[in-house]
Write a protein that holds these residues in place. Structure first.
Motif, short mmCIF file in Angstrom:
data_model
loop_
_atom_site.label_atom_id
_atom_site.label_comp_id
_atom_site.label_asym_id
_atom_site.label_seq_id
_atom_site.Cartn_x
_atom_site.Cartn_y
_atom_site.Cartn_z
N ARG A 1 42.73 38.35 26.95
CA ARG A 1 42.86 39.55 27.79
C ARG A 1 41.48 40.00 28.28
N TRP A 2 41.40 40.39 29.56
CA TRP A 2 40.14 40.86 30.12
C TRP A 2 39.75 42.20 29.53
N ASP A 3 38.45 42.38 29.30
CA ASP A 3 37.96 43.69 28.89
C ASP A 3 37.56 44.47 30.15
N LYS A 4 37.12 45.69 30.00
CA LYS A 4 36.79 46.55 31.16
C LYS A 4 35.68 45.94 32.02
N GLU B 1 34.99 42.78 32.53
CA GLU B 1 35.53 41.69 33.33
C GLU B 1 36.38 42.22 34.48
N GLU B 2 37.20 43.24 34.22
CA GLU B 2 38.03 43.81 35.30
C GLU B 2 37.16 44.43 36.39
N CYS B 3 36.11 45.15 36.02
CA CYS B 3 35.20 45.74 37.02
C CYS B 3 34.47 44.66 37.80
N LEU B 4 34.04 43.63 37.10
CA LEU B 4 33.32 42.53 37.73
C LEU B 4 34.18 41.84 38.78
N VAL B 5 35.39 41.50 38.42
CA VAL B 5 36.31 40.84 39.35
C VAL B 5 36.63 41.77 40.53
N SER B 6 36.88 43.03 40.24
CA SER B 6 37.27 43.99 41.29
C SER B 6 36.22 44.12 42.39
N GLY C 1 48.72 37.76 33.81
CA GLY C 1 48.80 38.19 32.42
C GLY C 1 48.89 39.70 32.33
N GLN C 2 48.13 40.30 31.42
CA GLN C 2 48.16 41.75 31.20
C GLN C 2 47.31 42.53 32.20
N SER C 3 46.46 41.85 32.97
CA SER C 3 45.56 42.54 33.89
C SER C 3 46.31 43.27 35.00
N LYS C 4 45.81 44.41 35.38
CA LYS C 4 46.39 45.19 36.48
C LYS C 4 45.58 45.03 37.77
N VAL C 5 44.56 44.18 37.76
CA VAL C 5 43.73 43.96 38.93
C VAL C 5 44.53 43.21 40.00
N GLY C 6 44.41 43.64 41.26
CA GLY C 6 45.08 42.99 42.37
C GLY C 6 46.21 43.83 42.94
N ASP C 7 46.42 43.72 44.24
CA ASP C 7 47.51 44.46 44.90
C ASP C 7 48.87 43.91 44.47
N VAL C 8 48.95 42.59 44.32
CA VAL C 8 50.18 41.92 43.91
C VAL C 8 49.84 41.11 42.67
N LYS D 1 24.38 34.55 36.33
CA LYS D 1 24.02 35.56 35.34
C LYS D 1 24.83 35.32 34.08
N THR D 2 24.34 35.85 33.00
CA THR D 2 25.06 35.79 31.73
C THR D 2 25.14 37.19 31.16
N TYR D 3 26.33 37.61 30.75
CA TYR D 3 26.53 38.91 30.13
C TYR D 3 27.25 38.73 28.82
N LEU D 4 26.90 39.55 27.85
CA LEU D 4 27.60 39.58 26.58
C LEU D 4 28.57 40.74 26.60
N THR D 5 29.85 40.46 26.37
CA THR D 5 30.84 41.53 26.38
C THR D 5 31.51 41.61 25.01
N GLY D 6 32.10 42.77 24.74
CA GLY D 6 32.76 42.99 23.45
C GLY D 6 34.11 42.48 23.49
#
Length: 160
Positions: A15-18, A20-25, A38-45, A155-160
């Motif tokens: 599941r994406w964390d916040k 990842e969702e902001c990054l994709v958006s 999956g569980q993500s709410k990102v995207g119009d459809v 880039k590389t980011y460490l996420t929780g």
């Protein structure tokens, strides 16, 4: 460990964390469809094969009737094995009018019509440890989202 518990742990680990969702958006242009949402709410459809995630459209990306170039941006975070199936990438390219944003363990070949405009390695402290965000753009597009200095950077980011 019971089968249901194993499946739940696997689902939660992907599941994406916040972040990842902001990054994709921020890479979405125009109208969008999130394939394998999956569980993500990102995207119009939201498009998924699993009715439990309550997608806007229930279906299989490998066998669908979505019109060609019907969404400006196609977003996807495929199941780990789906990203290695050429037809999956073919369908994403067919559906997308301008851009494809993918978080996956694999990448599509750029080809004559698509190129990578941004890549980022995402390292997580739990679940799947490393994923790659890749943003592809149709070569005929000149979208103002990225400046020339940031194009093709990694880039590389460490996420929780």
């Amino acid at each position: 460990m019971k089968q249901a518990q194993i499946v739940e742990e696997y689902s939660n680990s992907w599941r994406w964390d916040k972040h990842e969702e902001c990054l994709v958006s921020k890479y979405i242009v125009g109208n969008s469809i999130h394939v394998c949402c999956g569980q993500s709410k990102v995207g119009d459809v939201r498009f998924d094969i699993d009715e439990k995630v309550k997608p806007t459209i229930l279906g299989d990306i490998l066998d669908n009737s979505i019109p060609s170039k019907s969404y400006d941006t196609v977003i996807s975070d495929p199941a780990w094995n789906l990203g290695f199936i050429p037809k999956y990438w073919k369908e994403l390219k067919r559906i997308a009018k301008k851009r494809i944003v993918v978080i996956a363990l694999s990448q599509m070949m750029e080809g004559k019509d698509w190129h990578i405009i941004y890549e980022e390695i995402i390292k997580r402290q739990n679940g799947f440890q490393i994923k790659v965000l890749t943003v592809y753009e149709r070569k005929s597009q000149e979208l103002p989202l990225l400046n020339s200095e940031s194009a093709k950077e990694s880039k590389t980011y460490l996420t929780g």
